[in-house]
Design a protein around this motif. Structure first.
Motif, PDB file in Angstrom:
ATOM      1  N   LEU A   1      40.245  45.389  43.069  1.00  0.00           N
ATOM      2  CA  LEU A   1      39.690  44.603  43.866  1.00  0.00           C
ATOM      3  C   LEU A   1      40.198  44.817  45.015  1.00  0.00           C
ATOM      4  CD1 LEU A   1      40.989  41.620  42.217  1.00  0.00           C
ATOM      5  CD2 LEU A   1      38.688  43.204  41.542  1.00  0.00           C
ATOM      6  N   PRO A   2      38.565  44.665  46.865  1.00  0.00           N
ATOM      7  CA  PRO A   2      38.480  45.181  47.216  1.00  0.00           C
ATOM      8  C   PRO A   2      38.680  43.850  47.828  1.00  0.00           C
ATOM      9  CG  PRO A   2      36.378  45.717  46.570  1.00  0.00           C
ATOM     10  CD  PRO A   2      36.998  44.775  45.245  1.00  0.00           C
ATOM     11  N   VAL A   3      39.837  43.762  49.321  1.00  0.00           N
ATOM     12  CA  VAL A   3      40.225  42.313  49.746  1.00  0.00           C
ATOM     13  C   VAL A   3      39.339  42.001  50.274  1.00  0.00           C
ATOM     14  CG1 VAL A   3      41.112  41.774  51.879  1.00  0.00           C
ATOM     15  CG2 VAL A   3      41.841  44.275  51.246  1.00  0.00           C
ATOM     16  N   ASP A   4      38.094  41.788  50.267  1.00  0.00           N
ATOM     17  CA  ASP A   4      37.002  40.967  50.391  1.00  0.00           C
ATOM     18  C   ASP A   4      37.096  39.835  48.773  1.00  0.00           C
ATOM     19  OD1 ASP A   4      35.832  42.777  49.346  1.00  0.00           O
ATOM     20  OD2 ASP A   4      34.201  42.621  50.661  1.00  0.00           O
ATOM     21  N   LEU A   5      37.094  40.671  47.363  1.00  0.00           N
ATOM     22  CA  LEU A   5      36.852  40.001  46.509  1.00  0.00           C
ATOM     23  C   LEU A   5      38.214  38.860  46.433  1.00  0.00           C
ATOM     24  CD1 LEU A   5      35.478  39.733  43.986  1.00  0.00           C
ATOM     25  CD2 LEU A   5      35.981  41.400  43.281  1.00  0.00           C
ATOM     26  N   GLN A   6      39.424  39.900  46.681  1.00  0.00           N
ATOM     27  CA  GLN A   6      40.538  39.461  46.200  1.00  0.00           C
ATOM     28  C   GLN A   6      40.850  37.654  47.270  1.00  0.00           C
ATOM     29  OE1 GLN A   6      44.171  40.965  46.959  1.00  0.00           O
ATOM     30  NE2 GLN A   6      42.641  43.336  46.427  1.00  0.00           N
ATOM     31  N   THR A   7      40.357  37.998  48.629  1.00  0.00           N
ATOM     32  CA  THR A   7      40.205  36.249  49.239  1.00  0.00           C
ATOM     33  C   THR A   7      39.364  35.742  48.391  1.00  0.00           C
ATOM     34  OG1 THR A   7      40.576  37.666  51.170  1.00  0.00           O
ATOM     35  CG2 THR A   7      39.242  35.725  51.726  1.00  0.00           C
ATOM     36  N   MET A   8      37.992  35.558  48.203  1.00  0.00           N
ATOM     37  CA  MET A   8      36.866  34.838  47.409  1.00  0.00           C
ATOM     38  C   MET A   8      36.732  34.410  46.260  1.00  0.00           C
ATOM     39  SD  MET A   8      33.279  35.780  45.721  1.00  0.00           S
ATOM     40  CE  MET A   8      33.645  36.023  43.694  1.00  0.00           C
ATOM     41  N   LEU A   9      38.398  35.026  45.538  1.00  0.00           N
ATOM     42  CA  LEU A   9      38.931  34.776  44.272  1.00  0.00           C
ATOM     43  C   LEU A   9      39.751  33.413  44.902  1.00  0.00           C
ATOM     44  CD1 LEU A   9      39.038  37.774  42.367  1.00  0.00           C
ATOM     45  CD2 LEU A   9      37.898  36.175  41.452  1.00  0.00           C
ATOM     46  N   GLN A  10      40.883  33.959  45.616  1.00  0.00           N
ATOM     47  CA  GLN A  10      41.941  32.900  45.302  1.00  0.00           C
ATOM     48  C   GLN A  10      41.037  31.414  46.610  1.00  0.00           C
ATOM     49  OE1 GLN A  10      44.142  35.329  48.824  1.00  0.00           O
ATOM     50  NE2 GLN A  10      44.787  36.558  47.258  1.00  0.00           N
ATOM     51  N   THR A  11      40.272  31.875  47.127  1.00  0.00           N
ATOM     52  CA  THR A  11      39.190  30.584  47.938  1.00  0.00           C
ATOM     53  C   THR A  11      38.953  29.812  46.737  1.00  0.00           C
ATOM     54  OG1 THR A  11      38.803  31.936  49.388  1.00  0.00           O
ATOM     55  CG2 THR A  11      37.576  29.891  49.374  1.00  0.00           C
ATOM     56  N   LEU A  12      38.581  30.298  45.953  1.00  0.00           N
ATOM     57  CA  LEU A  12      37.675  29.699  44.614  1.00  0.00           C
ATOM     58  C   LEU A  12      38.691  28.540  43.957  1.00  0.00           C
ATOM     59  CD1 LEU A  12      34.720  32.007  43.636  1.00  0.00           C
ATOM     60  CD2 LEU A  12      34.759  29.636  44.680  1.00  0.00           C
ATOM     61  N   ARG A  13      39.708  29.075  43.594  1.00  0.00           N
ATOM     62  CA  ARG A  13      40.236  28.551  42.849  1.00  0.00           C
ATOM     63  C   ARG A  13      41.474  27.703  43.476  1.00  0.00           C
ATOM     64  NH1 ARG A  13      45.598  30.883  40.001  1.00  0.00           N
ATOM     65  NH2 ARG A  13      45.241  29.702  38.998  1.00  0.00           N
ATOM     66  N   LEU A  14      41.195  27.541  44.565  1.00  0.00           N
ATOM     67  CA  LEU A  14      41.798  26.346  45.511  1.00  0.00           C
ATOM     68  C   LEU A  14      40.427  24.728  45.056  1.00  0.00           C
ATOM     69  CD1 LEU A  14      41.837  27.007  49.071  1.00  0.00           C
ATOM     70  CD2 LEU A  14      44.280  26.600  47.740  1.00  0.00           C
ATOM     71  N   GLN A  15      38.919  25.118  44.621  1.00  0.00           N
ATOM     72  CA  GLN A  15      38.484  24.444  44.268  1.00  0.00           C
ATOM     73  C   GLN A  15      37.922  24.443  42.689  1.00  0.00           C
ATOM     74  OE1 GLN A  15      35.552  23.176  47.102  1.00  0.00           O
ATOM     75  NE2 GLN A  15      36.385  25.130  48.447  1.00  0.00           N
TER      76      GLN A  15
ATOM     77  N   ILE B   1      44.002  44.224  32.825  1.00  0.00           N
ATOM     78  CA  ILE B   1      44.680  42.946  33.954  1.00  0.00           C
ATOM     79  C   ILE B   1      45.721  43.021  34.378  1.00  0.00           C
ATOM     80  CG2 ILE B   1      44.765  40.987  33.033  1.00  0.00           C
ATOM     81  CD1 ILE B   1      43.152  41.415  31.048  1.00  0.00           C
ATOM     82  N   ASP B   2      46.470  43.480  33.224  1.00  0.00           N
ATOM     83  CA  ASP B   2      47.956  43.639  34.258  1.00  0.00           C
ATOM     84  C   ASP B   2      48.234  44.865  35.437  1.00  0.00           C
ATOM     85  OD1 ASP B   2      48.794  42.133  31.955  1.00  0.00           O
ATOM     86  OD2 ASP B   2      49.553  44.176  31.172  1.00  0.00           O
ATOM     87  N   ARG B   3      47.146  45.720  35.126  1.00  0.00           N
ATOM     88  CA  ARG B   3      47.391  46.547  36.612  1.00  0.00           C
ATOM     89  C   ARG B   3      46.673  46.696  37.569  1.00  0.00           C
ATOM     90  NH1 ARG B   3      49.228  52.199  36.056  1.00  0.00           N
ATOM     91  NH2 ARG B   3      50.016  52.598  33.833  1.00  0.00           N
ATOM     92  N   LEU B   4      45.055  45.464  37.516  1.00  0.00           N
ATOM     93  CA  LEU B   4      44.433  44.959  38.662  1.00  0.00           C
ATOM     94  C   LEU B   4      45.317  43.919  39.468  1.00  0.00           C
ATOM     95  CD1 LEU B   4      40.869  45.906  37.129  1.00  0.00           C
ATOM     96  CD2 LEU B   4      42.162  46.836  38.761  1.00  0.00           C
ATOM     97  N   ALA B   5      46.690  43.287  37.842  1.00  0.00           N
ATOM     98  CA  ALA B   5      47.089  42.532  38.817  1.00  0.00           C
ATOM     99  C   ALA B   5      46.091  40.767  39.213  1.00  0.00           C
ATOM    100  CB  ALA B   5      47.508  42.012  40.133  1.00  0.00           C
ATOM    101  N   LEU B   6      45.109  40.742  37.321  1.00  0.00           N
ATOM    102  CA  LEU B   6      44.458  39.613  37.635  1.00  0.00           C
ATOM    103  C   LEU B   6      44.913  37.929  36.726  1.00  0.00           C
ATOM    104  CD1 LEU B   6      41.588  41.624  35.428  1.00  0.00           C
ATOM    105  CD2 LEU B   6      41.691  41.176  38.604  1.00  0.00           C
ATOM    106  N   ASN B   7      45.771  38.737  36.741  1.00  0.00           N
ATOM    107  CA  ASN B   7      46.415  37.195  36.655  1.00  0.00           C
ATOM    108  C   ASN B   7      47.052  36.105  37.475  1.00  0.00           C
ATOM    109  OD1 ASN B   7      49.009  38.542  37.084  1.00  0.00           O
ATOM    110  ND2 ASN B   7      50.012  37.464  36.560  1.00  0.00           N
ATOM    111  N   LYS B   8      46.986  36.330  38.481  1.00  0.00           N
ATOM    112  CA  LYS B   8      46.991  35.437  39.788  1.00  0.00           C
ATOM    113  C   LYS B   8      45.265  34.842  40.484  1.00  0.00           C
ATOM    114  CE  LYS B   8      47.160  38.999  43.145  1.00  0.00           C
ATOM    115  NZ  LYS B   8      48.480  40.282  44.176  1.00  0.00           N
ATOM    116  N   TYR B   9      44.396  35.452  39.659  1.00  0.00           N
ATOM    117  CA  TYR B   9      44.023  34.662  40.366  1.00  0.00           C
ATOM    118  C   TYR B   9      42.628  33.577  39.384  1.00  0.00           C
ATOM    119  CZ  TYR B   9      43.456  38.803  43.397  1.00  0.00           C
ATOM    120  OH  TYR B   9      44.208  39.680  44.775  1.00  0.00           O
ATOM    121  N   PHE B  10      44.141  34.106  38.131  1.00  0.00           N
ATOM    122  CA  PHE B  10      42.555  33.424  36.584  1.00  0.00           C
ATOM    123  C   PHE B  10      43.344  31.574  36.367  1.00  0.00           C
ATOM    124  CE2 PHE B  10      40.311  36.952  38.062  1.00  0.00           C
ATOM    125  CZ  PHE B  10      39.337  36.597  37.686  1.00  0.00           C
TER     126      PHE B  10
END
Length: 299
Positions: free
Chosen positions: A94-108, A126-135
């Motif tokens: 995941l590019p940094v801007d996408l990571q930031t977007m997901l982190q921001t969305l999860r606040l709301q 899922i594991d290798r991309l560390a997606l669990n921390k965004y969802f």
């Protein structure tokens, strides 16, 4: 719900297979034609069956490479698999801007993934991309009795998230599974993220290939445009998006099909009738809502 793969403009498939073909040609003496053929044949075999429940992933995929290599180069199978795997996740990251977007969305919002595919292959991704921390919710179809576009897999996500279907937005890149399924589940809205032409495979549909009722509410050409489309959240969840699940959130409880005690796991005999619970209208499901809007997605 969010689509967890294919977030980049360029095709990660073409990048990594070109690199493997180049490796075979430059470092191992295979002709350019045979190198390209081996890489293409592997991609075809991988898409047909990315894992085998009777084998470890590394064994199965090394075997796929061995099957497509000429006799003089079959000994390279395990090494090629390792190099391919490294490049695969380098281009999927995941590019940094996408990571930031997901982190921001999860606040709301509550965020979820619904992905079709075999268990081992999907959880590796899922594991290798560390997606669990965004969802908040991650559902893999092979762990369940349903796959997209079956509306029940969408209802399972709604149930896990505690949000009625009418308050969920489905975001995906496939009209025939993501968008059709979201519409048939009476979700609040569907958003289509069309794949670039070079990333499409046989069977992927376009707007001209689907009936009138399988039309998304919105179309975006970049995943980063999603926040502007989402309705205002009805609640704000004051949690730090940089925290990891194992650091302990008082209110954090991720729902996934990895957990073999999961309520809807296919190994359990008791599957609730989600269709009758959710099919009438979103208002009929208001007792399940926790007051939060949800954005969900797929693969």
């Amino acid at each position: 719900m969010y689509k967890e793969s294919r977030v980049r403009g360029k095709s990660e498939n073409s990048h990594r297979f070109l690199r493997v073909a180049d490796l075979l040609h430059r470092e191992h003496g295979l002709s350019r034609e045979l190198a390209n053929e081996a890489a293409t044949n592997y991609l075809t075999a991988f898409r047909r069956c990315p894992d085998n429940p009777d084998m470890a992933l590394v064994t199965w995929r090394s075997q796929l490479w061995q099957d497509v290599l000429p006799g003089t180069h079959k000994h390279l199978a395990a090494d090629l698999y390792g190099r391919w795997l490294e490049w695969r996740y380098r281009y999927l990251a995941l590019p940094v801007d996408l990571q930031t977007m997901l982190q921001t969305l999860r606040l709301q919002y509550l965020l979820g993934i619904i992905t079709n595919g075999p268990t081992a292959a999907q959880w590796e991704k899922i594991d290798r991309l560390a997606l669990n921390k965004y969802f908040d919710c991650i559902l893999v179809s092979s762990d369940l009795p349903w796959a997209k576009p079956d509306r029940n897999i969408f209802y399972a996500a709604c149930h896990y998230l505690g949000v009625p279907p009418g308050q969920c937005v489905m975001i995906g890149d496939k009209l025939e599974t993501d968008i059709q399924g979201g519409i048939e589940a009476n979700l609040g809205a569907t958003v289509w993220l069309p794949l670039p032409t070079e990333q499409r495979i046989v069977g992927d549909r376009t707007m001209k290939d689907v009936p009138e009722h399988v039309r998304p509410d919105a179309i975006v050409d970049s995943v980063l445009k999603l926040p502007a489309l989402l309705p205002p959240s009805t609640s704000f969840r004051a949690r730090n998006p940089s925290h990891q699940p194992d650091e302990g959130w008082d209110s954090w409880e991720q729902k996934t099909t990895r957990n073999r005690a999961a309520k809807y796991n296919r190994i359990l005999p008791d599957i609730p009738d989600l269709y009758s619970s959710y099919s009438s209208s979103s208002n009929d499901c208001s007792q399940h809502s926790n007051g939060s809007n949800s954005s969900t997605g797929s693969s």
